[in-house]
Write a protein that holds these residues in place. Structure first.
Motif, PDB file in Angstrom:
ATOM      1  N   LYS A  89      12.428  26.964  -4.557  1.00 23.75           N
ATOM      2  CA  LYS A  89      11.593  26.526  -3.438  1.00 23.75           C
ATOM      3  C   LYS A  89      10.417  25.701  -3.943  1.00 23.75           C
ATOM      4  CE  LYS A  89       9.323  30.965  -3.703  1.00 23.75           C
ATOM      5  NZ  LYS A  89       9.333  32.326  -3.232  1.00 23.75           N
ATOM      6  N   ARG A 123      18.484   9.593  21.894  1.00 22.56           N
ATOM      7  CA  ARG A 123      17.129  10.036  21.633  1.00 22.56           C
ATOM      8  C   ARG A 123      17.039  11.074  20.538  1.00 22.56           C
ATOM      9  NH1 ARG A 123      12.645   7.894  24.695  1.00 22.56           N
ATOM     10  NH2 ARG A 123      11.702   9.909  24.351  1.00 22.56           N
ATOM     11  N   GLY A 169       5.608   8.122  10.132  1.00 15.39           N
ATOM     12  CA  GLY A 169       5.338   6.741   9.765  1.00 15.39           C
ATOM     13  C   GLY A 169       4.529   5.964  10.785  1.00 15.39           C
ATOM     14  N   VAL A 199       6.218   4.620   4.859  1.00 13.62           N
ATOM     15  CA  VAL A 199       6.965   4.256   6.058  1.00 13.62           C
ATOM     16  C   VAL A 199       8.354   3.753   5.689  1.00 13.62           C
ATOM     17  CG1 VAL A 199       7.052   2.694   8.007  1.00 13.62           C
ATOM     18  CG2 VAL A 199       4.893   3.750   7.346  1.00 13.62           C
ATOM     19  N   ILE A 242      -4.468   0.665   6.310  1.00 12.88           N
ATOM     20  CA  ILE A 242      -5.180   1.881   5.928  1.00 12.88           C
ATOM     21  C   ILE A 242      -4.273   2.682   5.000  1.00 12.88           C
ATOM     22  CG2 ILE A 242      -6.291   3.960   6.776  1.00 12.88           C
ATOM     23  CD1 ILE A 242      -6.398   2.488   9.507  1.00 12.88           C
ATOM     24  N   SER A 243      -4.810   3.107   3.921  1.00 10.40           N
ATOM     25  CA  SER A 243      -4.010   3.946   3.026  1.00 10.40           C
ATOM     26  C   SER A 243      -4.324   5.403   3.317  1.00 10.40           C
ATOM     27  CB  SER A 243      -4.354   3.613   1.578  1.00 10.40           C
ATOM     28  OG  SER A 243      -5.617   4.168   1.286  1.00 10.40           O
ATOM     29  N   PRO A 244      -3.489   6.291   2.864  1.00 11.31           N
ATOM     30  CA  PRO A 244      -3.754   7.708   3.149  1.00 11.31           C
ATOM     31  C   PRO A 244      -5.111   8.148   2.644  1.00 11.31           C
ATOM     32  CG  PRO A 244      -1.554   7.414   2.242  1.00 11.31           C
ATOM     33  CD  PRO A 244      -2.255   6.100   2.122  1.00 11.31           C
ATOM     34  N   THR A 261       0.842  -1.192   0.000  1.00 11.10           N
ATOM     35  CA  THR A 261       0.000   0.000   0.000  1.00 11.10           C
ATOM     36  C   THR A 261       0.879   1.244   0.000  1.00 11.10           C
ATOM     37  OG1 THR A 261       0.013   0.118   2.356  1.00 11.10           O
ATOM     38  CG2 THR A 261      -1.765  -1.148   1.362  1.00 11.10           C
ATOM     39  N   VAL A 262       0.247   2.333  -0.330  1.00  8.92           N
ATOM     40  CA  VAL A 262       0.978   3.598  -0.383  1.00  8.92           C
ATOM     41  C   VAL A 262       1.603   3.908   0.966  1.00  8.92           C
ATOM     42  CG1 VAL A 262       0.761   6.045  -0.801  1.00  8.92           C
ATOM     43  CG2 VAL A 262      -0.603   4.443  -2.123  1.00  8.92           C
ATOM     44  N   ARG A 263       0.852   3.636   2.006  1.00  7.74           N
ATOM     45  CA  ARG A 263       1.327   4.038   3.313  1.00  7.74           C
ATOM     46  C   ARG A 263       2.574   3.272   3.705  1.00  7.74           C
ATOM     47  NH1 ARG A 263      -1.181   2.888   8.058  1.00  7.74           N
ATOM     48  NH2 ARG A 263       0.022   3.676   9.827  1.00  7.74           N
ATOM     49  N   LYS A 264       2.563   1.962   3.416  1.00  7.01           N
ATOM     50  CA  LYS A 264       3.744   1.182   3.750  1.00  7.01           C
ATOM     51  C   LYS A 264       4.947   1.730   3.024  1.00  7.01           C
ATOM     52  CE  LYS A 264       2.772  -3.424   5.390  1.00  7.01           C
ATOM     53  NZ  LYS A 264       2.345  -4.743   4.913  1.00  7.01           N
ATOM     54  N   GLU A 279       0.980  25.331   5.432  1.00 17.44           N
ATOM     55  CA  GLU A 279       1.313  26.389   6.379  1.00 17.44           C
ATOM     56  C   GLU A 279       0.878  27.753   5.843  1.00 17.44           C
ATOM     57  OE1 GLU A 279       5.267  25.903   8.151  1.00 17.44           O
ATOM     58  OE2 GLU A 279       5.377  28.086   8.228  1.00 17.44           O
ATOM     59  N   VAL A 288      10.773  26.225   2.264  1.00 16.62           N
ATOM     60  CA  VAL A 288      10.172  27.525   2.581  1.00 16.62           C
ATOM     61  C   VAL A 288       9.877  27.565   4.065  1.00 16.62           C
ATOM     62  CG1 VAL A 288       8.171  28.992   2.215  1.00 16.62           C
ATOM     63  CG2 VAL A 288       9.132  27.710   0.327  1.00 16.62           C
ATOM     64  N   ARG A 289      10.188  28.659   4.712  1.00 14.91           N
ATOM     65  CA  ARG A 289       9.821  28.747   6.126  1.00 14.91           C
ATOM     66  C   ARG A 289       9.591  30.198   6.514  1.00 14.91           C
ATOM     67  NH1 ARG A 289      15.292  28.486   5.727  1.00 14.91           N
ATOM     68  NH2 ARG A 289      16.464  29.819   7.128  1.00 14.91           N
ATOM     69  N   LEU A 315      10.561   6.396   4.415  1.00 17.40           N
ATOM     70  CA  LEU A 315      11.068   7.280   5.456  1.00 17.40           C
ATOM     71  C   LEU A 315      12.249   6.646   6.163  1.00 17.40           C
ATOM     72  CD1 LEU A 315      10.080   9.990   6.479  1.00 17.40           C
ATOM     73  CD2 LEU A 315       9.195   8.770   8.449  1.00 17.40           C
ATOM     74  N   ARG A 334      18.105  16.672  12.974  1.00 19.14           N
ATOM     75  CA  ARG A 334      16.997  17.588  13.263  1.00 19.14           C
ATOM     76  C   ARG A 334      16.977  18.042  14.710  1.00 19.14           C
ATOM     77  NH1 ARG A 334      12.377  14.111  11.546  1.00 19.14           N
ATOM     78  NH2 ARG A 334      13.989  12.589  12.044  1.00 19.14           N
TER      79      ARG A 334
END
Lengths: 1011, 483
Positions: free
Chosen positions: A543, A501, B464, A8, B3-5, A2-5, B268, A564-565, A11, A493
């Motif tokens: 940007k 941590r 994630g 993840v 679940i997908s987005p 799936t897209v979500r996997k 934003e 952009v910020r 990332l 970050r």
């Protein structure tokens, strides 16, 4: 999948992680012990098979013991995973199908973890010798030595303009992402200027760069910006965030830190002169201990002292309180030093060993010992500055005449002994510790120098280690910070936390390459680092995001486009000043006080004295020079996400909430700058609307309006000036023709009204029909009569008034004024001096020569003017004012005196007679008040009628004054002498409309965001 | 099921919000904008359009819509307020060893000390309440007192964070943000989540306590000032008429919208456009909402506005009622702050005596007022601090008490809550929760439940993971609380 996997996994890949926690599947060398294997052992096995616990006579944290095996047999057979008991166990195929870790002792290992261990054993179970004690250190990425990675080879070599780009592009290539195109020149120059100076580029600078086609054009822009002293103000502010800088101590007392701003100036100056970072660090930690210490280097050590201090406790009579506060101060120093320079959260180890990082309480108190000898100079709760001279020069000097500064000092070269405090409790001292650096960070403790005649030399020793080659943290931490301020997000970050941590670096190799380059090639020059980063192609990327990239990397961690910020509040405020033409660009010096609305001051302890009166020239200096009071953050700054000054702040939050819109659209500052901006445009661009719009846009945004924008803006300008003219015309008609309804609508505001005497109300007579008491309509003040004043019926406007003749006066039981700002209005007639000595006569006041209030009292009255008319007196500081004399004093009139934040004014019937144009010098408020004579003096009696007397314990607004005058004017049939105003002219209406456009420009997203 | 987005956010748009949210965020509803056109073309019923644009449905139905959280900043002592411990009399002066580290950093540990405030039973339920809360005590039959709370830290700042966000580490959304995210707004013209700090200062850690963490900024709490205008700059600048103000704002929105369209949307920047529109509407609505002076004198008196000591908190409580009436979802009131919080290390009788006096009558007044106005069943009241205090004194024979996160008391009241009961218990000294131990996150799960939200289903995708207010550990709704 799936897209979500995908997201993840994507990332994790982006973060350089795989689900196993560190193995790169593509690593041809297979799993590495430290990086991949040991973390699994540590997480799942050490608890029972580590130091202090050897279940089954087996330990897995020491190489010889691990290879020896335990009761059950040989755990690791190098090269043969299948024969290794360890592998059988973790697979749940141990003797009798036993499993490790056993049920109830944590989860079983995941297949990928099992694979790592299997693979590692099959490849020979390489376990480097002699690393077990150092393993924690070496397994935390940030503690590993910096090695200079090879600059990767990338497909598109032309794209990579400097080594940074090769690293960035390599990671983009690996993810099949193409970076966005190069930003347009005008965006780029604006980006660079806001970045380095916190100010927009001038139109000339934009034009020059856009026209300059030379390959090094942008590099020259950067050099020019770096040479601009505003650079130090912008980047100095970043540093001040980190070192929790403020001008007061915070807590209940919140006393001023005398001359703390000299440290702020040192920071700005050091950055402007590109003080190499090693020197920059060393001076702040130990500027008094370095060879060749100077006043400057000593001011740098203000670093340790600018944090919060609870003066209440620190100056307490209770020793336990003093000690507790001392350890809070030491904690502030240890925490700040370790976070700022090392990116370590040492403070966590104050009470116990660090939960996550290899830092122990012992490490913490060893750091405490470094600072243990430092002392704060103070007298009770008040802090004192000190002569900023190297210790060796102090002897025999008149210290008062030497340059002063704000910093700690070591009164003795032998600091008190430092103990480890159990659970951080000063009452529970444990073992004695000496100054040292955290054990896990070093293979071998660096040598701490012996004390010399003046100091313990512990700080200089710490500084040497912090800047030593062996310490990989310092360079990684600073290059990451610089990167973060350029791109909004660091390669790591969590800029203040390089521990377990904290985040992993998104570009670990780039970080190391930069850290190495910074220490070697750049010689710790921050300006060289800026230059390198900013001349990269990565920095010059547009940007605008490419949709495909957003799908793969929604947070833009791979920098496929420029992030952009929103600008920090300082850059927003300073840019507005620059654009309006009002920026006072004086560098350095004592702090200034931006405008704070009264409502915001009112929540403080001491609303009148807490803030200095507004001085526009001073307040138009750059925001970095603002007085930073810990318990009263300037609302403009607070609303727009100024940092917490309680502790080191490694980044600014960016929130987007309605109060910000209210501040930027309705607030005093932006509206003031909008007026200046409009006037500047009119002066510089002339009367043609199109020219005005072009100029305004170029000043603020570095570009002309687009066709669509121009149409909207021109439409607004013409429409708005017509509407304003129409509205004004209608209002003017109403005013000149008289509007009875409006006349009656006026009212007396009761906010802050402390005394309201009305001869028609609250007058008590004695049996001789003489006035005995006059009671206020609001509050509880009562005026007691002396002499024999009488009430005259139908005296003014058919209403009664008290007739003051000769020696009639009243004493007030309480003071109506407790503030330095006040308003007094009286409805009176003035028959002149009468027979009394002198020519002054007084309506109300608190003069009391006997109690030292002869020149600092408040009073309102009249006197003989120089040209034979009558002059007004409103205190001795504003006396004989007669720019306009009182006209027809014998006829009833409304007399007004008002002391405001920045002005003192007197009016007759709403007409301004005179003004001071500066604040009233402080008045003494603790003496008694009288009406109708000069305080305790038996003279200067009022000679005339008085129908009404009102005192507010504040300055009324223009609208409130006007309303009160309307009310009294109609009530007493007094003619309002206020000159009718002129109707709005076309030019004025156009200016008003342009001011609105300017306000809109200053509020545009484009104006407050990076380009 | 994975679940997908697209499942996660219905009608997904480029900014990741629903179409409706986008319209709201991007300026739907601005009088002069072309988007209005789009909106009407959607042919929605007038009723739908007039509904606050970002209201959402809960997971299951609930009468409770709004929350008031009285946050007793600094940590109120349970054994002096709602956790009656007669055994302390017997143990007075005895040493105490709870087997756990007592108190906070570097402070002296004294002997067990009974409360200086007598307890007595209140109401039909006979709930024991100390003399610190006589007015609140009158509502004993409405209180659901939880005596067995525990938290993870004895330190203020992380403790305040935990009570607000479920985590002792900064960066996570606070309870009010989760509610705003889960339930949306009831009124778009006021901030949905309002925080009022004590006039002496805010809590330690400041705005972190009402941060929206990793959620969009529009879910964060808006700070109302305790004195003067609650929100600065609510009034138009001097000399600028209402028409000019509106037309200027329209111009700003139009220009911002044009460049946003060019840029292909950015949540934003879109949120910033929306914030101006909200600010504009706040000018009228908030000004009216905060006009506490317009309340009848009897009501002002009920809330204690006539007494200097109760005036501040009373004003805030009265303002709270006015905000609730206007649809503010979550109001958090801090009692104590800056240098003078409930952190009674030195002298509990003095500290708690003063602070409870300041809030007791106003809280009771709000309770009475909510009942009178028929708002009781839709409002949940929460009372408590970041932790409690030790049953021991701080130092021998000293009247102070130190921090204690091993056991402390919170109470709930209002809609959906079964009043007149105690849940759980601390040991006989009041030190540690021993019976029905309840973690802060259990309380959070219960609060969400009362508002119709399932704490395991209310998730927000971040880094994630489906993040939850109640974290990864198993947490349970405290069933006994529910009416």
């Amino acid at each position: 999948m799936t897209v979500r996997k995908l997201v993840v996994c994507g990332l994790l890949v982006l973060l350089g992680m795989t689900p196993s926690g560190g193995v790169d599947a593509a690593d041809p060398d297979g799993p590495a012990f430290l990086r991949d294997v040991r973390p699994i052992f540590k997480a799942h096995c050490f608890r029972c098979h580590g130091a202090g616990n050897t279940e089954g006579e087996f330990r897995l944290d020491r190489k010889p013991l691990a290879f020896k095996g335990g009761e059950t047999g040989k755990a690791i057979v190098a090269g043969q995973a299948a024969d290794s008991l360890l592998v059988q166990m973790i697979r749940g195929r141990g003797p009798g199908d036993s499993r490790m870790p056993p049920e109830g002792e944590g989860r079983g290992l995941r297949p990928d973890e099992i694979r790592v261990i299997t693979e590692w054993i099959n490849r020979g179970a390489a376990w480097p010798d002699g690393i077990d004690d150092q393993a924690d250190r070496l397994s935390l990425w940030s503690l590993r030595p910096i090695r200079r990675p090879k600059i990767p080879t990338v497909q598109d070599r032309a794209w990579a303009e400097n080594p940074i780009d090769s690293f960035v592009l390599a990671q983009l290539d690996a993810r099949e992402m193409t970076p966005s195109p190069r930003a347009q020149p005008r965006h780029l120059v604006r980006r660079a200027s806001l970045d380095l100076l916190g100010l927009p580029p001038t139109p000339e600078m934009v034009d020059g760069f856009v026209a300059d086609g030379a390959p090094d054009a942008f590099a020259r822009v950067i050099d020019r910006l770096l040479a601009n002293p505003h650079y130090g103000e912008r980047w100095g502010r970043h540093w001040l965030d980190l070192v929790r800088y403020a001008d007061t101590n915070g807590y209940e007392v919140d006393g001023v830190k005398p001359l703390a701003w000299k440290y702020r100036d040192w920071v700005i100056g050091a950055l402007n002169s590109d003080r190499p970072y090693d020197r920059f660090v060393t001076e702040q930690l130990a500027g008094d201990e370095i060879a060749g210490a100077t006043t400057e280097s000593i001011l740098a050590t203000g670093f340790h002292r600018v944090g919060p201090w609870d003066a209440e406790r620190g100056a307490s009579v209770q020793k336990s309180e003093v000690i507790a506060e001392l350890f809070n101060e030491l904690d502030d120093m240890v925490s700040t030093t370790s976070q700022v320079f090392l990116g370590l959260t040492m403070g966590c180890a104050r009470c116990h060993d660090h939960k996550f990082d290899p830092l122990t309480a012992r490490d913490y108190y060893s750091m405490v010992a470094v600072f243990r000898g430092l002392k704060r100079e103070h007298k009770g709760r008040a802090e004192l500055a000190r002569a900023a001279l190297p210790p060796v020069q102090l002897a025999g000097k008149d210290l008062k005449s030497q340059p002063q500064g704000y910093f700690f000092f070591e009164p003795s070269p032998t600091p008190p002994v430092t103990h480890l405090l159990k659970r951080g409790n000063p009452n529970q001292p444990g073992v004695e510790v000496s100054a040292a650096v955290p054990a896990a960070l070093v293979e071998k403790q660096p040598a701490f120098e012996a004390a010399d005649k003046f100091t313990s030399r512990r700080r200089i020793s710490l500084a040497r280690w912090i800047m030593s080659e062996d310490n990989p943290l310092t360079r990684r931490v600073i290059v990451n910070r610089v990167w973060q301020y350029h791109f909004g997000t660091g390669l790591v970050r969590t800029a203040n936390d390089f521990g377990v941590r904290g985040s992993l670096p998104t570009h670990p190799e780039l970080l190391d390459w930069l850290a190495g380059w910074f220490g070697n090639e750049a010689g710790y020059s921050l300006k060289k680092l800026h230059r390198l980063i900013m001349t990269s192609r990565t920095y010059a990327t547009s940007k605008r995001a490419i949709p495909a990239n957003v799908e793969k990397d929604v947070d833009n961690l791979m920098l496929s486009h420029f992030p952009v910020r929103r600008l920090e509040v300082e850059a927003i405020r300073d840019s507005m000043l620059a654009v309006s033409g009002r920026l006072n660009d004086r560098l350095y010096g004592a702090p200034m006080y931006p405008f704070i609305p009264k409502d915001a001051l009112r929540s403080g302890y001491n609303p009148a004295g807490v803030w200095k009166p507004f001085n526009e020239t001073e307040a138009s200096r750059r925001t970095v020079y603002s007085f930073l009071k810990r318990t009263l953050v300037i609302p403009f700054l607070e609303t727009l996400d100024f940092c917490d000054t309680a502790r080191s702040a490694d980044r600014r939050e960016v929130t987007t909430v309605a109060p910000q819109a209210l501040e930027l659209f309705n607030g005093e500052f932006v509206n003031r700058q909008s007026r200046h901006f409009a006037d500047r445009i009119i002066a510089e661009a002339g009367p043609v609307l199109g020219d005005q719009l072009d100029h305004g846009f170029r000043l603020a945004l570095g570009r002309k309006p687009t066709r669509g924008e121009r149409a909207s803006l021109l439409g607004f300008l013409s429409n708005e000036s017509l509407l304003l003219l129409g509205e004004d015309h209608r209002r003017f008609e109403r005013e000149t023709n008289g509007d009875p309804a409006a006349e009656l609508a006026g009212e007396i505001t009761e906010t802050g009204l402390t005394l309201w005497l009305d001869a028609a109300n609250g007058v008590a007579l004695n049996n001789q029909r003489q006035v005995s008491r006059w009671t206020s309509r609001v509050g509880s003040l009562v005026a007691t009569a002396h002499g024999d004043p009488l009430v005259t019926a139908r005296a003014i406007g058919n209403r009664p008034a008290i007739n003051f003749e000769g020696k009639d006066w009243f004493s007030l039981d309480k003071s109506p004024v407790t503030s330095q700002q006040f308003t007094i209005i009286a409805v009176v007639t003035d028959r002149g001096a009468g027979g009394q000595r002198g020519s002054h006569r007084n309506v109300i006041g608190n003069w009391d020569g006997g109690r030292g209030n002869s020149t600092t009292s408040i009073f309102l009255g009249t006197t003989a003017g120089s040209k034979g008319g009558r002059a007004i007196r409103l205190t001795d500081a504003f006396s004989h004012r007669e720019k306009l004399a009182v006209t027809k004093p014998v006829s009833p009139f409304v007399l007004t005196g008002i002391a405001e934040a920045a002005n003192v004014r007197v009016f007759q019937n709403g007409q301004l007679l005179d003004e001071l144009k500066s604040p009233l010098p402080a008045r003494k408020l603790d003496t008694n008040w009288t009406i109708g004579r000069q305080g305790t003096l038996d003279s200067e009696y009022w000679n005339g009628l008085m129908a009404e007397l009102l005192v507010w314990n504040r300055a009324l607004t223009e609208a409130e004054l006007a309303s009160a005058w309307r009310h009294l004017g109609s009530k007493y049939k007094v003619v309002n002498h206020r000159k009718p105003r002129e109707p709005l002219t076309v030019a004025a209406a156009r200016r008003q409309a342009l001011i609105q456009v300017c306000r809109v420009i200053l509020n545009l997203n484009e104006f407050v965001y990076t380009d | 099921m994975t679940i997908s987005p697209t499942d996660f956010v219905p009608n997904q748009t480029p900014c990741g919000n629903t179409r409706r949210e986008c319209l709201w965020q991007w300026g739907g509803g601005f009088a002069a904008l072309p988007l209005v056109d789009l909106m009407t073309r959607e042919a929605e019923s007038a009723a739908t359009v007039s509904r606050p644009s970002s209201q959402k449905s809960p997971h299951f139905s609930s009468t409770v819509k709004q929350v008031v959280f009285f946050f007793l900043n600094g940590g109120p002592s349970q054994v002096d307020t709602f956790d009656y411990k007669p055994a302390l009399e017997k143990y007075q002066g005895k040493s105490f060893d709870g087997g756990l580290q007592i108190g906070s950093n570097g402070r002296a540990i004294g002997k067990l000390a009974p409360s200086a405030f007598p307890f007595r039973p209140h109401g039909d339920s006979g709930l024991m309440v100390s003399s610190l809360f006589p007015h609140v005590g009158q509502f004993a039959d409405d209180l659901c007192v939880i005596n067995s709370m525990y938290a993870e830290t004895p330190t203020h700042s992380p403790g305040i964070l935990q009570m607000n966000s479920g985590s002792i580490v900064v960066g996570r959304p606070s309870l009010g943000s989760w509610l705003g995210y889960g339930l949306g707004n009831l009124n778009d013209n006021l901030p949905s989540y309002v925080v009022m700090t004590d006039h002496r200062g805010g809590p330690r850690g400041g705005a972190g306590a009402w941060s929206s963490g990793f959620m969009p900024a529009r879910f964060q709490g808006t700070l109302f000032r305790s004195q003067g205008a609650p929100v600065l700059n609510l009034k138009r600048p001097d000399g600028i008429g209402a028409g000019t103000q509106r037309r200027s704002l329209d111009l700003l929105n139009q220009l911002n919208q044009q460049s946003l369209d060019l840029r292909g949307g950015n949540s934003e920047l879109a949120a910033r456009i929306a914030s101006y529109e909200l600010a504009y509407r706040m000018q009228t609505e908030a000004t009216e909402a905060v006009d506490v002076e317009s309340e009848p004198e009897s009501i002002q008196k009920l809330y204690g506005l006539d007494d200097k000591r109760t005036e501040y908190f009373g004003r805030q409580c009265l303002l709270t009622r006015r905000l609730l009436e206007r649809g503010v979802r979550f109001v958090q009131l801090y009692s104590g702050g800056g240098p003078d919080s409930w952190d009674a290390h030195v002298d509990v009788p003095d500290n708690h005596g003063r602070h409870s006096f300041e809030i007791d009558q106003p809280i009771a007044a709000l309770m009475a007022d909510l009942k009178r106005q028929g708002m009781w069943d839709q409002t949940l009241l929460i009372w408590g601090g970041e932790f409690g205090r030790t049953p021991t004194s701080e130092g021998v024979n000293k009247p102070g008490r130190d921090h204690n996160h091993y056991g402390f008391t919170m109470w709930l009241a209002g809609g959906g809550v079964k009043g007149g009961q105690r849940i759980g218990a601390t040991d006989e000294t009041g030190f540690q929760a021993v019976e029905r131990r309840l973690h802060v996150s259990d309380l959070h799960a219960t609060i969400l439940h009362l508002l119709g939200l399932d704490h395991e289903r209310l998730t927000f995708l971040h880094e994630g993971l489906d993040q939850r207010l109640t974290g990864v550990q198993p947490r349970r709704v405290i069933q006994e609380v529910l009416a």
